[in-house]
Design a protein around this motif. Structure first.
Motif, PDB file in Angstrom:
ATOM      1  N   ASN A  85       1.311  28.792   8.958  1.00  0.00           N
ATOM      2  CA  ASN A  85       0.635  29.880   9.698  1.00  0.00           C
ATOM      3  C   ASN A  85      -0.944  29.287   9.985  1.00  0.00           C
ATOM      4  O   ASN A  85      -1.654  29.643  10.766  1.00  0.00           O
ATOM      5  CB  ASN A  85       0.343  31.101   8.985  1.00  0.00           C
ATOM      6  N   ASN A  86      -1.379  28.349   8.903  1.00  0.00           N
ATOM      7  CA  ASN A  86      -2.729  27.729   9.042  1.00  0.00           C
ATOM      8  C   ASN A  86      -2.812  26.585   9.641  1.00  0.00           C
ATOM      9  O   ASN A  86      -4.031  26.093   9.969  1.00  0.00           O
ATOM     10  CB  ASN A  86      -3.137  27.444   7.465  1.00  0.00           C
ATOM     11  N   ARG A  87      -1.906  26.131  10.446  1.00  0.00           N
ATOM     12  CA  ARG A  87      -1.959  24.917  11.512  1.00  0.00           C
ATOM     13  C   ARG A  87      -2.918  25.261  12.451  1.00  0.00           C
ATOM     14  O   ARG A  87      -2.943  26.294  13.029  1.00  0.00           O
ATOM     15  CB  ARG A  87      -0.734  24.512  11.887  1.00  0.00           C
ATOM     16  N   SER A  88      -3.772  24.450  12.854  1.00  0.00           N
ATOM     17  CA  SER A  88      -4.810  24.450  13.920  1.00  0.00           C
ATOM     18  C   SER A  88      -5.157  23.307  14.555  1.00  0.00           C
ATOM     19  O   SER A  88      -5.746  22.476  13.565  1.00  0.00           O
ATOM     20  CB  SER A  88      -5.954  25.236  13.286  1.00  0.00           C
ATOM     21  N   ALA A  89      -5.137  23.089  15.710  1.00  0.00           N
ATOM     22  CA  ALA A  89      -5.410  21.805  16.418  1.00  0.00           C
ATOM     23  C   ALA A  89      -5.514  21.943  17.850  1.00  0.00           C
ATOM     24  O   ALA A  89      -4.885  22.828  18.415  1.00  0.00           O
ATOM     25  CB  ALA A  89      -4.420  20.586  16.173  1.00  0.00           C
ATOM     26  N   SER A 137     -11.073  29.294   7.406  1.00  0.00           N
ATOM     27  CA  SER A 137     -12.243  28.528   6.793  1.00  0.00           C
ATOM     28  C   SER A 137     -11.335  27.128   6.042  1.00  0.00           C
ATOM     29  O   SER A 137     -10.280  27.272   5.704  1.00  0.00           O
ATOM     30  CB  SER A 137     -12.702  29.383   5.414  1.00  0.00           C
ATOM     31  N   GLY A 138     -12.236  26.081   6.388  1.00  0.00           N
ATOM     32  CA  GLY A 138     -11.611  24.803   5.939  1.00  0.00           C
ATOM     33  C   GLY A 138     -12.421  24.046   6.342  1.00  0.00           C
ATOM     34  O   GLY A 138     -13.442  23.838   7.104  1.00  0.00           O
ATOM     35  N   VAL A 139     -12.143  22.390   6.174  1.00  0.00           N
ATOM     36  CA  VAL A 139     -12.817  21.508   6.532  1.00  0.00           C
ATOM     37  C   VAL A 139     -12.113  21.032   8.003  1.00  0.00           C
ATOM     38  O   VAL A 139     -10.592  20.683   7.866  1.00  0.00           O
ATOM     39  CB  VAL A 139     -12.873  20.256   5.274  1.00  0.00           C
ATOM     40  N   TYR A 140     -12.590  20.660   8.789  1.00  0.00           N
ATOM     41  CA  TYR A 140     -11.971  20.326  10.207  1.00  0.00           C
ATOM     42  C   TYR A 140     -12.819  18.985  10.582  1.00  0.00           C
ATOM     43  O   TYR A 140     -13.866  18.578  10.366  1.00  0.00           O
ATOM     44  CB  TYR A 140     -12.585  21.245  11.185  1.00  0.00           C
ATOM     45  N   SER A 141     -11.942  18.294  11.205  1.00  0.00           N
ATOM     46  CA  SER A 141     -12.349  17.040  12.092  1.00  0.00           C
ATOM     47  C   SER A 141     -12.515  17.439  13.315  1.00  0.00           C
ATOM     48  O   SER A 141     -11.696  17.969  14.070  1.00  0.00           O
ATOM     49  CB  SER A 141     -11.136  15.829  11.823  1.00  0.00           C
ATOM     50  N   LEU A 142     -13.837  17.100  13.878  1.00  0.00           N
ATOM     51  CA  LEU A 142     -14.267  17.345  15.262  1.00  0.00           C
ATOM     52  C   LEU A 142     -14.686  16.156  15.788  1.00  0.00           C
ATOM     53  O   LEU A 142     -15.369  15.209  15.277  1.00  0.00           O
ATOM     54  CB  LEU A 142     -15.345  18.230  15.121  1.00  0.00           C
ATOM     55  N   ALA A 143     -14.246  15.921  17.111  1.00  0.00           N
ATOM     56  CA  ALA A 143     -14.737  14.610  17.801  1.00  0.00           C
ATOM     57  C   ALA A 143     -14.955  15.193  19.460  1.00  0.00           C
ATOM     58  O   ALA A 143     -14.332  15.995  19.941  1.00  0.00           O
ATOM     59  CB  ALA A 143     -13.504  13.601  17.684  1.00  0.00           C
ATOM     60  N   ALA A 144     -15.749  14.344  19.915  1.00  0.00           N
ATOM     61  CA  ALA A 144     -16.120  14.647  21.433  1.00  0.00           C
ATOM     62  C   ALA A 144     -16.536  13.139  22.092  1.00  0.00           C
ATOM     63  O   ALA A 144     -17.352  12.519  21.435  1.00  0.00           O
ATOM     64  CB  ALA A 144     -17.161  15.478  21.635  1.00  0.00           C
ATOM     65  N   THR A 145     -15.998  12.926  23.232  1.00  0.00           N
ATOM     66  CA  THR A 145     -16.647  11.862  24.048  1.00  0.00           C
ATOM     67  C   THR A 145     -17.175  12.160  25.436  1.00  0.00           C
ATOM     68  O   THR A 145     -16.261  12.989  25.979  1.00  0.00           O
ATOM     69  CB  THR A 145     -15.364  10.826  24.191  1.00  0.00           C
ATOM     70  N   ILE A 188     -16.918  13.786  13.507  1.00  0.00           N
ATOM     71  CA  ILE A 188     -17.432  14.407  12.204  1.00  0.00           C
ATOM     72  C   ILE A 188     -16.405  15.078  11.450  1.00  0.00           C
ATOM     73  O   ILE A 188     -15.519  15.496  12.192  1.00  0.00           O
ATOM     74  CB  ILE A 188     -18.881  15.067  12.470  1.00  0.00           C
ATOM     75  N   ALA A 189     -16.705  15.402  10.152  1.00  0.00           N
ATOM     76  CA  ALA A 189     -15.931  16.151   9.311  1.00  0.00           C
ATOM     77  C   ALA A 189     -16.805  17.327   8.978  1.00  0.00           C
ATOM     78  O   ALA A 189     -17.960  16.940   8.522  1.00  0.00           O
ATOM     79  CB  ALA A 189     -15.021  15.564   8.181  1.00  0.00           C
ATOM     80  N   ARG A 190     -16.303  18.440   9.058  1.00  0.00           N
ATOM     81  CA  ARG A 190     -17.382  19.656   8.957  1.00  0.00           C
ATOM     82  C   ARG A 190     -16.790  20.568   8.447  1.00  0.00           C
ATOM     83  O   ARG A 190     -15.512  21.213   8.706  1.00  0.00           O
ATOM     84  CB  ARG A 190     -18.208  20.245  10.131  1.00  0.00           C
ATOM     85  N   HIS A 191     -17.135  21.330   7.321  1.00  0.00           N
ATOM     86  CA  HIS A 191     -16.690  22.736   6.827  1.00  0.00           C
ATOM     87  C   HIS A 191     -16.978  23.941   7.833  1.00  0.00           C
ATOM     88  O   HIS A 191     -18.030  24.064   8.270  1.00  0.00           O
ATOM     89  CB  HIS A 191     -17.255  22.974   5.420  1.00  0.00           C
ATOM     90  N   PHE A 221      -9.300  19.533  14.526  1.00  0.00           N
ATOM     91  CA  PHE A 221      -8.150  19.720  13.997  1.00  0.00           C
ATOM     92  C   PHE A 221      -8.458  20.282  12.368  1.00  0.00           C
ATOM     93  O   PHE A 221      -9.408  19.736  11.832  1.00  0.00           O
ATOM     94  CB  PHE A 221      -6.897  18.864  13.884  1.00  0.00           C
ATOM     95  N   LEU A 222      -7.580  21.100  11.838  1.00  0.00           N
ATOM     96  CA  LEU A 222      -7.744  21.399  10.294  1.00  0.00           C
ATOM     97  C   LEU A 222      -7.159  20.180   9.539  1.00  0.00           C
ATOM     98  O   LEU A 222      -6.091  19.934   9.407  1.00  0.00           O
ATOM     99  CB  LEU A 222      -7.202  22.893  10.078  1.00  0.00           C
ATOM    100  N   LEU A 223      -8.380  19.847   8.566  1.00  0.00           N
ATOM    101  CA  LEU A 223      -7.917  18.791   7.696  1.00  0.00           C
ATOM    102  C   LEU A 223      -7.160  19.553   6.473  1.00  0.00           C
ATOM    103  O   LEU A 223      -6.082  19.085   5.995  1.00  0.00           O
ATOM    104  CB  LEU A 223      -9.249  17.902   7.243  1.00  0.00           C
ATOM    105  N   TYR A 224      -8.068  20.541   6.037  1.00  0.00           N
ATOM    106  CA  TYR A 224      -7.109  21.404   4.698  1.00  0.00           C
ATOM    107  C   TYR A 224      -7.948  22.803   4.785  1.00  0.00           C
ATOM    108  O   TYR A 224      -9.295  22.790   5.217  1.00  0.00           O
ATOM    109  CB  TYR A 224      -7.280  20.747   3.545  1.00  0.00           C
TER     110      TYR A 224
END
Length: 226
Positions: A85-89, A137-145, A188-191, A221-224
């Motif tokens: 249920n917590n999967r997010s990408a 709530s959690g730590v996410y990996s975010l990327a943009a080009t 970046i990785a950001r909470h 996407f959600l790392l954890y």
């Protein structure tokens, strides 16, 4: 003697209702008030009763172990369901056009609307606003080009920024001024807290261009969970 012991074993195994169609039934062994009297009068009967009592203890241990294993299995299933249920990408691109199409220049800072969706697991990215809303709530990996091209072959500058709740957290800037196209990437990785909004903002006077090659992408996407 052997016959008596065998009869007691059969009675211990088959003569008591300890199980049901819904699974094992936990029972508490009860003390036999005549046990001491029997042991004093008949050693064979005493051995039979002691063996039966030991089997009752084993049965109780078996039922308790089964109950504990069932609880652990239920907890594992709940944990797996929470992970599912917590999967997010999400992963999106500016467009998927055959010909190069540009967005901008803009008169003021504006969110880039990524229309081509590769993945939107959890439906947390909104193509109408260009905003990803963190579901948990959690730590996410975010990327943009970002990639830009000058339509008249003039020096070009790429200028955008990755932002959370409207506040810039990472710039996407390339201003070498030596050619008509430029690009920039940030990872970046950001909470994030549940409900935080992430977007890529195109800055005033800048543009981005894309086609089916997907030069402009936005991914997260959600790392954890935390």
């Amino acid at each position: 003697m052997r016959g008596i012991v065998l009869m007691c074993l059969l009675e211990a195994v088959f003569g008591q209702d300890r199980f049901s169609w819904n699974g094992p039934v936990v029972t508490q062994p009860t003390a036999d008030p005549n046990l001491n009297k029997m042991c004093s009068n008949d050693q064979a009967a005493c051995g039979c009763c002691l063996m039966q009592k030991q089997m009752e203890r084993m049965e109780l241990f078996f039922n308790m172990t089964t109950k504990e294993m069932s609880q652990q299995l239920m907890n594992s299933k709940m944990t797996l369901n929470n992970i599912k249920n917590n999967r997010s990408a999400f992963s999106v691109a500016l467009n998927n056009e055959k010909l190069l199409t540009c967005f901008g220049p803009v008169a003021e800072d504006r969110n880039i609307l990524y229309k081509h969706i590769f993945l939107n697991l959890g439906d947390s990215y909104n193509a109408q606003t260009g905003i990803f809303t963190a579901p948990n709530s959690g730590v996410y990996s975010l990327a943009a080009t970002v990639y830009s091209l000058s339509p008249v072959d003039l020096p070009q500058a790429t200028c955008a920024q990755l932002q959370v709740n409207g506040v810039a957290v990472a710039p996407l800037v390339e201003k070498n001024g030596l050619d008509s196209e430029d690009s920039s990437t940030v990872v970046i990785a950001r909470h994030l807290k549940a409900g935080d909004q992430v977007s890529v903002s195109l800055l005033k006077g800048c543009n981005v261009c894309d086609d089916a090659s997907h030069y402009n992408t936005f991914t997260g996407f959600l790392l954890y969970a935390a």
